[in-house]
Design a protein around this motif. Structure first.
Motif, short mmCIF file in Angstrom:
data_model
loop_
_atom_site.label_atom_id
_atom_site.label_comp_id
_atom_site.label_asym_id
_atom_site.label_seq_id
_atom_site.Cartn_x
_atom_site.Cartn_y
_atom_site.Cartn_z
N TYR A 217 0.89 -1.28 0.46
CA TYR A 217 -0.01 0.02 0.06
C TYR A 217 0.89 1.60 -0.50
O TYR A 217 0.83 2.29 -1.19
CB TYR A 217 -0.95 -0.52 1.10
CG TYR A 217 -1.77 1.22 1.56
CD1 TYR A 217 -2.72 1.10 0.22
CD2 TYR A 217 -1.44 2.39 2.11
CE1 TYR A 217 -3.95 2.13 0.57
CE2 TYR A 217 -2.20 3.36 2.13
CZ TYR A 217 -3.69 2.82 1.34
OH TYR A 217 -4.85 4.44 1.84
N ALA A 218 1.86 1.54 0.93
CA ALA A 218 2.90 2.54 0.90
C ALA A 218 3.51 2.40 -0.20
O ALA A 218 4.26 3.39 -0.84
CB ALA A 218 3.47 1.97 1.82
N TYR A 219 4.04 1.60 -1.42
CA TYR A 219 4.52 1.54 -2.18
C TYR A 219 3.55 2.04 -3.67
O TYR A 219 4.52 2.66 -4.47
CB TYR A 219 5.43 0.28 -2.15
CG TYR A 219 5.95 0.16 -3.39
CD1 TYR A 219 7.72 0.50 -3.55
CD2 TYR A 219 5.65 -0.19 -4.82
CE1 TYR A 219 8.26 0.31 -5.36
CE2 TYR A 219 5.84 -0.32 -6.43
CZ TYR A 219 7.93 -0.25 -6.05
OH TYR A 219 7.98 0.34 -8.03
N LYS A 220 2.08 1.58 -3.57
CA LYS A 220 1.70 2.32 -4.69
C LYS A 220 1.36 3.25 -4.27
O LYS A 220 0.93 4.11 -5.13
CB LYS A 220 0.52 1.10 -4.22
CG LYS A 220 -0.56 1.47 -6.30
CD LYS A 220 -2.23 1.04 -5.44
CE LYS A 220 -1.70 -0.57 -4.85
NZ LYS A 220 -3.40 -0.94 -5.35
N HIS A 221 1.19 3.85 -3.25
CA HIS A 221 0.86 5.78 -3.02
C HIS A 221 1.58 6.19 -2.71
O HIS A 221 1.40 7.75 -2.99
CB HIS A 221 -0.55 5.33 -1.74
CG HIS A 221 -1.93 4.65 -2.23
ND1 HIS A 221 -2.42 5.68 -3.20
CD2 HIS A 221 -1.81 3.61 -2.16
CE1 HIS A 221 -3.62 4.63 -3.51
NE2 HIS A 221 -2.71 3.09 -2.65
N TYR A 222 3.16 6.08 -2.01
CA TYR A 222 4.31 6.84 -1.78
C TYR A 222 5.32 6.74 -2.73
O TYR A 222 5.61 6.72 -3.82
CB TYR A 222 4.46 7.07 0.07
CG TYR A 222 3.41 7.16 0.29
CD1 TYR A 222 2.38 8.44 0.69
CD2 TYR A 222 2.93 6.26 1.12
CE1 TYR A 222 1.77 9.02 0.93
CE2 TYR A 222 1.61 6.90 1.49
CZ TYR A 222 1.06 7.86 2.21
OH TYR A 222 0.38 7.65 2.93
#
Length: 92
Positions: free
Chosen positions: A87-92
């Motif tokens: 999730y962090a990789y996809k959004h940040y």
């Protein structure tokens, strides 16, 4: 009719406009069953550990002689870590 016609919509994405940690899991499971393994992983990286978790959970209901609680807890933690990192990789 297709399987996609029966998929649930994410309430978080629908009402708040923000994807949740589970967004894409349904489509990824469908892709796994269609044999599109690479696409499933790219869509939702935790799909394989999640399927393994649910398989083990099902086995734990059938095999009552063994205790699966520590295994399931470990698998849940691993799934959560993969979901948060993806999730962090996809959004940040």
């Amino acid at each position: 009719m297709k399987v996609e016609d029966f998929m649930l919509t994410c309430p978080s994405k629908k009402f708040l406009g923000v994807e949740c940690l589970g967004c894409g899991a349904q489509r990824a499971v469908v892709l796994v069953f269609e044999g599109k393994f690479s696409e499933a992983f790219h869509l939702y990286p935790a799909v394989y550990t999640l399927l393994l978790f649910f398989f083990t959970l099902g086995i734990s209901f059938i095999d009552r002689k063994r205790k699966y609680s520590s295994i399931l807890l470990g698998m849940a933690v691993v799934n959560l870590i993969i979901m948060v990192v993806a999730y962090a990789y996809k959004h940040y």
